[in-house]
Design a protein around this motif. Sequence first.
Motif, PDB file in Angstrom:
ATOM      1  N   MET A   1       0.643  -1.202  -0.083  1.00  0.00           N
ATOM      2  CA  MET A   1      -0.113  -0.115   0.078  1.00  0.00           C
ATOM      3  C   MET A   1       1.016   1.302   0.070  1.00  0.00           C
ATOM      4  SD  MET A   1      -3.252   1.249  -0.005  1.00  0.00           S
ATOM      5  CE  MET A   1      -4.241   2.335   0.629  1.00  0.00           C
ATOM      6  N   SER A   2       0.671   2.162  -0.795  1.00  0.00           N
ATOM      7  CA  SER A   2       1.397   3.336  -0.890  1.00  0.00           C
ATOM      8  C   SER A   2       1.070   4.207   0.172  1.00  0.00           C
ATOM      9  CB  SER A   2       1.250   4.032  -2.374  1.00  0.00           C
ATOM     10  OG  SER A   2       1.704   3.421  -3.321  1.00  0.00           O
ATOM     11  N   LYS A   3       2.104   5.309   0.362  1.00  0.00           N
ATOM     12  CA  LYS A   3       1.728   6.055   1.627  1.00  0.00           C
ATOM     13  C   LYS A   3       1.157   7.531   1.327  1.00  0.00           C
ATOM     14  CE  LYS A   3       5.564   3.649   4.148  1.00  0.00           C
ATOM     15  NZ  LYS A   3       6.870   3.925   4.969  1.00  0.00           N
ATOM     16  N   PRO A   4       0.547   8.148   1.893  1.00  0.00           N
ATOM     17  CA  PRO A   4       0.015   9.541   1.943  1.00  0.00           C
ATOM     18  C   PRO A   4       1.282  10.768   1.917  1.00  0.00           C
ATOM     19  CG  PRO A   4      -0.490   8.931   3.929  1.00  0.00           C
ATOM     20  CD  PRO A   4       0.046   7.725   3.363  1.00  0.00           C
ATOM     21  N   LEU A   5       1.273  11.616   1.106  1.00  0.00           N
ATOM     22  CA  LEU A   5       2.244  12.657   1.266  1.00  0.00           C
ATOM     23  C   LEU A   5       1.338  13.965   1.615  1.00  0.00           C
ATOM     24  CD1 LEU A   5       5.034  14.195   0.349  1.00  0.00           C
ATOM     25  CD2 LEU A   5       3.618  14.724  -2.027  1.00  0.00           C
ATOM     26  N   GLU A   6       2.083  14.750   2.526  1.00  0.00           N
ATOM     27  CA  GLU A   6       1.693  15.744   3.008  1.00  0.00           C
ATOM     28  C   GLU A   6       2.503  16.910   3.059  1.00  0.00           C
ATOM     29  OE1 GLU A   6      -1.003  17.748   6.819  1.00  0.00           O
ATOM     30  OE2 GLU A   6      -0.158  15.829   6.985  1.00  0.00           O
ATOM     31  N   ILE A   7       2.462  18.115   2.461  1.00  0.00           N
ATOM     32  CA  ILE A   7       3.845  19.209   2.464  1.00  0.00           C
ATOM     33  C   ILE A   7       2.670  20.344   3.148  1.00  0.00           C
ATOM     34  CG2 ILE A   7       4.911  18.299   0.558  1.00  0.00           C
ATOM     35  CD1 ILE A   7       4.033  20.630  -1.031  1.00  0.00           C
ATOM     36  N   MET A   8       3.444  21.080   4.173  1.00  0.00           N
ATOM     37  CA  MET A   8       2.579  22.128   4.754  1.00  0.00           C
ATOM     38  C   MET A   8       3.800  23.428   4.773  1.00  0.00           C
ATOM     39  SD  MET A   8       0.796  20.097   7.977  1.00  0.00           S
ATOM     40  CE  MET A   8       2.630  19.231   8.267  1.00  0.00           C
ATOM     41  N   ASN A   9       3.071  24.457   4.169  1.00  0.00           N
ATOM     42  CA  ASN A   9       3.863  25.636   4.005  1.00  0.00           C
ATOM     43  C   ASN A   9       5.207  25.655   3.729  1.00  0.00           C
ATOM     44  OD1 ASN A   9       1.945  25.782   7.218  1.00  0.00           O
ATOM     45  ND2 ASN A   9       1.573  27.312   5.574  1.00  0.00           N
ATOM     46  N   LEU A  10       5.405  25.050   2.534  1.00  0.00           N
ATOM     47  CA  LEU A  10       6.947  25.091   2.195  1.00  0.00           C
ATOM     48  C   LEU A  10       7.267  26.124   1.457  1.00  0.00           C
ATOM     49  CD1 LEU A  10       8.392  22.136   1.987  1.00  0.00           C
ATOM     50  CD2 LEU A  10       7.756  22.046  -0.381  1.00  0.00           C
ATOM     51  N   HIS A  11       8.454  26.599   1.928  1.00  0.00           N
ATOM     52  CA  HIS A  11       9.166  27.749   1.442  1.00  0.00           C
ATOM     53  C   HIS A  11      10.567  27.485   1.020  1.00  0.00           C
ATOM     54  CE1 HIS A  11       8.959  32.323   1.704  1.00  0.00           C
ATOM     55  NE2 HIS A  11      10.128  32.195   1.997  1.00  0.00           N
ATOM     56  N   LYS A  12      10.976  28.576  -0.174  1.00  0.00           N
ATOM     57  CA  LYS A  12      12.199  28.398  -0.524  1.00  0.00           C
ATOM     58  C   LYS A  12      12.588  29.676  -1.175  1.00  0.00           C
ATOM     59  CE  LYS A  12      16.263  26.459  -1.251  1.00  0.00           C
ATOM     60  NZ  LYS A  12      17.380  26.125  -0.305  1.00  0.00           N
ATOM     61  N   ARG A  13      13.808  30.281  -0.586  1.00  0.00           N
ATOM     62  CA  ARG A  13      14.122  31.384  -1.238  1.00  0.00           C
ATOM     63  C   ARG A  13      15.625  31.295  -1.803  1.00  0.00           C
ATOM     64  NH1 ARG A  13      13.490  36.876   0.160  1.00  0.00           N
ATOM     65  NH2 ARG A  13      11.997  36.226   1.609  1.00  0.00           N
ATOM     66  N   PHE A  14      15.810  31.925  -2.955  1.00  0.00           N
ATOM     67  CA  PHE A  14      17.384  31.849  -3.656  1.00  0.00           C
ATOM     68  C   PHE A  14      17.709  33.371  -3.627  1.00  0.00           C
ATOM     69  CE2 PHE A  14      15.145  27.989  -5.554  1.00  0.00           C
ATOM     70  CZ  PHE A  14      16.377  26.983  -5.287  1.00  0.00           C
ATOM     71  N   GLY A  15      18.671  33.827  -2.529  1.00  0.00           N
ATOM     72  CA  GLY A  15      18.992  35.123  -2.357  1.00  0.00           C
ATOM     73  C   GLY A  15      17.570  36.002  -2.173  1.00  0.00           C
ATOM     74  N   GLY A  16      17.358  36.900  -2.995  1.00  0.00           N
ATOM     75  CA  GLY A  16      16.062  37.861  -3.011  1.00  0.00           C
ATOM     76  C   GLY A  16      14.956  37.174  -3.437  1.00  0.00           C
ATOM     77  N   LEU A  17      15.285  35.945  -4.302  1.00  0.00           N
ATOM     78  CA  LEU A  17      14.106  35.383  -5.200  1.00  0.00           C
ATOM     79  C   LEU A  17      13.370  34.457  -4.257  1.00  0.00           C
ATOM     80  CD1 LEU A  17      12.349  34.876  -7.647  1.00  0.00           C
ATOM     81  CD2 LEU A  17      13.876  33.501  -8.093  1.00  0.00           C
ATOM     82  N   VAL A  18      12.134  34.534  -4.062  1.00  0.00           N
ATOM     83  CA  VAL A  18      11.368  33.694  -3.472  1.00  0.00           C
ATOM     84  C   VAL A  18      10.721  32.617  -4.262  1.00  0.00           C
ATOM     85  CG1 VAL A  18       9.276  33.157  -1.842  1.00  0.00           C
ATOM     86  CG2 VAL A  18      10.695  35.299  -1.409  1.00  0.00           C
ATOM     87  N   ALA A  19      11.011  31.411  -4.549  1.00  0.00           N
ATOM     88  CA  ALA A  19      10.775  30.457  -5.413  1.00  0.00           C
ATOM     89  C   ALA A  19       9.558  29.786  -4.957  1.00  0.00           C
ATOM     90  CB  ALA A  19      12.284  29.505  -5.728  1.00  0.00           C
ATOM     91  N   VAL A  20       9.500  29.345  -3.708  1.00  0.00           N
ATOM     92  CA  VAL A  20       8.313  28.615  -3.413  1.00  0.00           C
ATOM     93  C   VAL A  20       7.800  29.585  -2.086  1.00  0.00           C
ATOM     94  CG1 VAL A  20       7.292  26.376  -2.420  1.00  0.00           C
ATOM     95  CG2 VAL A  20       8.831  26.529  -4.156  1.00  0.00           C
ATOM     96  N   LYS A  21       6.644  29.665  -1.978  1.00  0.00           N
ATOM     97  CA  LYS A  21       5.799  30.613  -0.722  1.00  0.00           C
ATOM     98  C   LYS A  21       4.720  29.941  -0.079  1.00  0.00           C
ATOM     99  CE  LYS A  21       4.386  35.041   0.551  1.00  0.00           C
ATOM    100  NZ  LYS A  21       3.840  36.525  -0.062  1.00  0.00           N
ATOM    101  N   ASP A  22       4.850  29.231   0.954  1.00  0.00           N
ATOM    102  CA  ASP A  22       3.924  28.582   1.745  1.00  0.00           C
ATOM    103  C   ASP A  22       3.112  27.774   0.924  1.00  0.00           C
ATOM    104  OD1 ASP A  22       4.912  30.050   3.988  1.00  0.00           O
ATOM    105  OD2 ASP A  22       3.734  31.679   3.495  1.00  0.00           O
ATOM    106  N   VAL A  23       3.517  26.704   0.303  1.00  0.00           N
ATOM    107  CA  VAL A  23       2.546  26.002  -0.418  1.00  0.00           C
ATOM    108  C   VAL A  23       2.339  24.681   0.211  1.00  0.00           C
ATOM    109  CG1 VAL A  23       3.029  24.386  -2.573  1.00  0.00           C
ATOM    110  CG2 VAL A  23       3.585  26.533  -2.862  1.00  0.00           C
ATOM    111  N   SER A  24       1.108  24.402   0.462  1.00  0.00           N
ATOM    112  CA  SER A  24       0.710  22.934   0.988  1.00  0.00           C
ATOM    113  C   SER A  24      -0.258  22.549   0.315  1.00  0.00           C
ATOM    114  CB  SER A  24      -0.095  23.706   2.131  1.00  0.00           C
ATOM    115  OG  SER A  24       0.501  24.563   3.189  1.00  0.00           O
ATOM    116  N   PHE A  25      -0.117  21.091   0.358  1.00  0.00           N
ATOM    117  CA  PHE A  25      -1.207  20.121  -0.117  1.00  0.00           C
ATOM    118  C   PHE A  25      -0.903  18.722   0.424  1.00  0.00           C
ATOM    119  CE2 PHE A  25       2.425  20.613  -3.453  1.00  0.00           C
ATOM    120  CZ  PHE A  25       2.509  19.140  -3.687  1.00  0.00           C
ATOM    121  N   LYS A  26      -2.051  17.971   0.119  1.00  0.00           N
ATOM    122  CA  LYS A  26      -1.788  16.566   0.385  1.00  0.00           C
ATOM    123  C   LYS A  26      -2.192  15.501  -0.913  1.00  0.00           C
ATOM    124  CE  LYS A  26      -3.484  17.225   5.052  1.00  0.00           C
ATOM    125  NZ  LYS A  26      -4.520  17.015   6.050  1.00  0.00           N
ATOM    126  N   LEU A  27      -1.628  14.410  -0.843  1.00  0.00           N
ATOM    127  CA  LEU A  27      -1.841  13.444  -1.840  1.00  0.00           C
ATOM    128  C   LEU A  27      -2.304  12.091  -0.830  1.00  0.00           C
ATOM    129  CD1 LEU A  27      -0.251  15.149  -3.883  1.00  0.00           C
ATOM    130  CD2 LEU A  27       0.611  13.016  -4.925  1.00  0.00           C
TER     131      LEU A  27
END
Length: 242
Positions: A1-27
């Motif tokens: 049986m596969s497992k669920p994925l949950e990401i909550m408020n994912l954030h990534k910055r490269f210097g002054g660039l915000v590449a990912v901002k508070d991304v949340s979802f579930k599979l």
Amino acid sequence: MSKPLEIMNLHKRFGGLVAVKDVSFKLQPGEVVGLLGPNGSGKTTVLNMISGALPCDGGTVRIGGTDITMMKPHKVAKHGVARTFQLVRPLPTLSVAENVQLSLAFGKKRHWGREARALAEEKLAFVGLEGRGDERVGNLTYIDQKRMEMARALASEPDLLLLDEWLAGLNPSELRIGIDLVQNLQGQGMTVLLVEHIMEAVRALCSRCIVMSAGEKIAEGPSAEVLQEPAVIKAYLGDDHA
């Protein structure tokens, strides 16, 4: 049986660039979900953080309830996460089977020797490369290199498969082969997060989609509905089409 994925408020910055901002979802286990958006929207960065290729600057990633947020890629693989890349990354000095066998040393269970070779051949047969394990990677066509990369990902026995534009660059007949292969995984209950620009594939494979733009999630829901949302059309085509 596969497992669920949950990401909550994912954030990534490269210097002054915000590449990912508070991304949340579930599979949920067994879902095939599309992660969509125009180029530069942060999709591959999200996959890189889930797989451990990039550290997160904020948020959490859980697979089957286990926090894998700050784990290195080899540790993430042990928890049942595998991925493909936008560009196939074979090891050209190794045979097709040897490329696949490498993953067997880093998956949830380690396999060596004859057992590893047998499992590699099993995965190659599943993707349509039966009997071609002794060939050199350079002899493979583009679609067959894609198949080998899929076999390599599956060899680690993942619960979650991350496909980063795995169908890109295929001609129409090759695309059909690729879609059929992912549908076979779907039929086996594999959980798949699919980054893709080919809408034919998205509609065929994904019952649900998550759409990003400029690092943020702008839509989530059933594919047919999400692809008609004005914000999604605007992100892809501009204001004149929204």
